[in-house]
Design an enzyme around this catalytic site. Structure first.
Site, PDB file in Angstrom:
ATOM      1  N   GLU A  78       0.825  -1.202   0.000  1.00  0.00           N
ATOM      2  CA  GLU A  78       0.000   0.000   0.000  1.00  0.00           C
ATOM      3  C   GLU A  78       0.863   1.258   0.000  1.00  0.00           C
ATOM      4  OE1 GLU A  78      -3.353   0.259  -0.331  1.00  0.00           O
ATOM      5  OE2 GLU A  78      -3.256  -1.895  -0.688  1.00  0.00           O
TER       6      GLU A  78
ATOM      7  N   TRP B  59      -8.219   8.877  -7.920  1.00  0.00           N
ATOM      8  CA  TRP B  59      -9.428   9.261  -8.652  1.00  0.00           C
ATOM      9  C   TRP B  59      -9.437   8.647 -10.050  1.00  0.00           C
ATOM     10  CZ3 TRP B  59     -14.025  11.100  -7.456  1.00  0.00           C
ATOM     11  CH2 TRP B  59     -14.194  11.624  -6.172  1.00  0.00           C
TER      12      TRP B  59
ATOM     13  N   ASN C 194      -9.168   4.666   3.417  1.00  0.00           N
ATOM     14  CA  ASN C 194      -8.875   4.403   2.008  1.00  0.00           C
ATOM     15  C   ASN C 194      -9.986   3.633   1.298  1.00  0.00           C
ATOM     16  OD1 ASN C 194      -6.958   4.483  -0.272  1.00  0.00           O
ATOM     17  ND2 ASN C 194      -7.004   2.258  -0.042  1.00  0.00           N
TER      18      ASN C 194
ATOM     19  N   TRP D 244     -19.583  13.598 -19.201  1.00  0.00           N
ATOM     20  CA  TRP D 244     -19.868  13.688 -17.783  1.00  0.00           C
ATOM     21  C   TRP D 244     -21.084  14.571 -17.543  1.00  0.00           C
ATOM     22  CZ3 TRP D 244     -17.346  10.219 -15.106  1.00  0.00           C
ATOM     23  CH2 TRP D 244     -16.055   9.834 -15.490  1.00  0.00           C
TER      24      TRP D 244
ATOM     25  N   TRP E 109       2.007   2.006  -3.482  1.00  0.00           N
ATOM     26  CA  TRP E 109       1.064   2.673  -4.382  1.00  0.00           C
ATOM     27  C   TRP E 109       1.386   4.158  -4.506  1.00  0.00           C
ATOM     28  CZ3 TRP E 109      -2.513   1.449  -7.895  1.00  0.00           C
ATOM     29  CH2 TRP E 109      -3.054   0.171  -7.903  1.00  0.00           C
TER      30      TRP E 109
ATOM     31  N   TRP F 228     -14.967  13.281 -12.706  1.00  0.00           N
ATOM     32  CA  TRP F 228     -14.087  12.878 -11.610  1.00  0.00           C
ATOM     33  C   TRP F 228     -13.194  14.010 -11.135  1.00  0.00           C
ATOM     34  CZ3 TRP F 228      -8.787  13.121 -12.440  1.00  0.00           C
ATOM     35  CH2 TRP F 228      -8.365  13.244 -13.776  1.00  0.00           C
TER      36      TRP F 228
END
Length: 578
Positions: free
Chosen positions: A380, A488, A447, A412, A383, A465
């Protein structure tokens, strides 16, 4: 903490130009962008230009920086020391394992001159990056602790100044070098586009015009961007193969990549005489637009005590008390088994090297040893590094473009009412609302919940987004551009490893799975405290509607199943698959 973001109204595609920007306005521009374009005058970047970045036809900002370092090497090597050496703090607010600070200290010791540290507070930098008041407060409080540690323990003075115009920052750094008689300036590299370009220009300006050797070094990642590539020589677009390569690279070069840099040496004895005014100088308050109320400040400081001492303490507490159950419980927001280190990593109070090395030492000297919790946690942490590598290789993601260019033209929605309901935690989906209220109150979100609310905004509401990306940055105490943008992109299926047909989270099923008893929901949505599973996960559909209605809790603003069908149709449309 109350939101400082005014929720957007629907914007139509337009070819008009804003007086504060040279860009064509569009739904992805300043109203919803995670970076304010009037600080970065530019045209709307095209997919063709993005493709040129991918293939190296347009030089990446890091390449431009590296070229500046190489082409000024001879001039910089001829520069002799004068009265001091300067380390410029940015997002590396620590004395422990700070590469640039350590190198600057060593240089000062060799030259027999004092080390001076500088931190410049740029209100426009904060505004340009939409840095939240919560993170600004943590940063400034950390600087206060850092100043005390440097001066009281090492006799190293730290000068802090508020700079008005961000364009004046390079000039101010040079002026301070001249003021303090420094011919050697050090800093750690930041990987956002504008910062890389700024440092590239500053290297040349220092060497060619000011007679200053400006040394920039990689410090934010264990393995610096550019060192890992696929067999075809490309940037990894999927985390798992990148992570395997990252692990192997560290194993094969452990002595280099996990070298912990020494604390600065005690400063030269002349420092307190020559630079006595710095020792008595104070740290300015947060800029007015980023200031917190006293109530907000007290609340956040209790949740997130500032400084590297707190960061190191939290690291050890996590390894001692939580790491063993991390793999099993990490996705449960009520379980309290995460490290809560992200705010300290974001402001640089804790280095990635220290984290990884500490995890290895606790796990039989291996990152994938017998403690599966530590191994999972290390992945993690990786990442964050992966997203920085992506940022460096694909700098166009700093320019409002998705990593996956195929989805640049996805249609969108820009429904301000739905966006406001999402921001304020009033969507009618309890887990989504609990997470958004946690964010507004604490500057932080678990998270798993970040993925759920991001999926809800981009898939259930079909809102751009970038609206969510921007809102998160305006609220998060741990806001980091690469990680936020990457998260995102992942959740909206426009970023790395996009899988729109599989990654549409059902908010009710997620609630049942990861908050089965509704403990997390009840903490943040007190209107539902008298409900129990299964009603608490979806009150109006499971017999809890009357209680929810009397308590003022809203009905769902969208039907998930219908929204899922609509979202998948839009993604197919964007790819030309009708």
């Amino acid at each position: 903490m109350q939101s400082r973001l005014t929720v957007g109204t629907k914007r139509k595609l337009s070819t008009s130009r804003s007086p504060s920007s040279s860009r064509v306005t569009c739904p992805a521009s300043d109203e919803f962008s995670a970076i304010l374009s009037h600080f970065y005058p530019r045209h709307e970047i095209s997919n063709a230009e993005c493709d040129k970045y991918i293939h190296g036809i347009i030089p990446r900002p890091l390449s431009i920086l590296e070229a500046a370092v190489s082409e000024t090497a001879t001039a910089r090597n001829e520069i002799s020391a004068k009265h001091s050496v300067i380390h410029w703090f940015k997002r590396d607010l620590r004395t422990h394992d700070n590469k640039s600070l350590s190198l600057a200290s060593q240089r000062a010791e060799r030259e027999g001159v004092p080390l001076i540290c500088v931190f410049l507070i740029s209100e426009q930098d904060y505004e340009a990056h939409l840095t939240s008041p919560a993170r600004v407060n943590l940063e400034i409080e950390t600087v206060k602790i850092l100043k005390a540690d440097l001066e009281e323990k090492l006799d190293v003075p730290l000068y802090v100044e508020l700079v008005g115009q961000r364009k004046d920052l390079p000039t101010r750094i040079i002026q301070l070098c001249e003021k303090f008689g420094a011919r050697h300036l050090f800093c750690n590299i930041e990987y956002e586009v504008d910062e890389l370009r700024r440092e590239a220009l500053l290297i040349r300006r220092c060497a060619d015009d000011a007679g200053i050797d400006f040394t920039v070094v990689h410090d934010a990642c264990v393995v610096q961007p550019g060192e890992l590539a696929t067999k075809q020589g490309k940037q990894y677009a999927v985390f798992t193969p990148w992570y395997k390569s990252w692990l192997a690279h560290i194993r094969n070069n452990e002595g280099e990549y996990l070298h912990i840099y020494e604390y600065p040496s005690r400063n030269h004895h002349s420092a307190k005489t020559k630079f006595k005014d710095i020792y008595v100088s104070s740290v300015p308050d947060a800029p007015a637009r980023k200031a917190l109320t006293n109530e907000e400040k007290n609340r956040l400081q209790e949740l997130w005590p500032a400084g590297e001492h707190e960061a190191l303490s939290r690291l050890q507490r996590f390894l001692d008390e939580k790491s063993g159950r991390y793999k099993v419980e990490r996705d449960f927001p009520a379980a309290d088994c995460t490290s809560l280190l992200s705010p300290y990593i974001a402001c640089g109070a804790l280095s990635a090297r220290t984290i990884v090395k500490s995890a290895m030492e606790r796990n039989d000297g291996s990152m994938d040893g017998r403690c599966s919790g530590i191994a999972t946690w290390t992945s993690e942490i990786a990442w964050r590094e992966f997203y920085k590598h992506v940022l460096v290789h694909c700098p166009y993601i700093c320019m409002d473009k998705p990593f996956k260019l195929d989805y640049s033209d996805l249609r969108w929605e820009y429904n301000s009412s739905n966006f406001s309901a999402w921001c304020t935690g009033k969507t009618g989906y309890p887990l989504v609302d609990a997470a958004m209220r946690q964010l507004r109150h604490t500057g932080y979100m678990h998270n798993r919940c970040r993925m759920i609310v991001a999926s809800f905004l981009s898939k259930d509401l079909l809102l751009d987004w970038r609206m969510g990306e921007r809102y998160f940055m305006s609220q998060l105490v741990d806001g980091d551009f690469a990680s936020n943008n990457g998260g995102w992109g992942f959740a909206s299926s426009t970023g790395v490893d996009p899988q729109p047909y599989f990654r549409v989270f059902n908010p009710v099923l997620q609630s049942e799975k990861f908050d089965p008893d509704g403990v997390y929901i009840k903490k943040w949505v007190p209107e539902l405290q008298n409900l129990y599973a299964p009603a608490i996960h979806f009150p109006y559909e499971r017999g809890g509607g009357e209680i929810a209605r009397r308590a003022g809790y809203p009905r769902p603003i969208v039907d998930h199943q219908e929204a899922r069908k609509r979202a998948l149709a839009r993604y197919r449309e964007a790819l030309g698959r009708y």
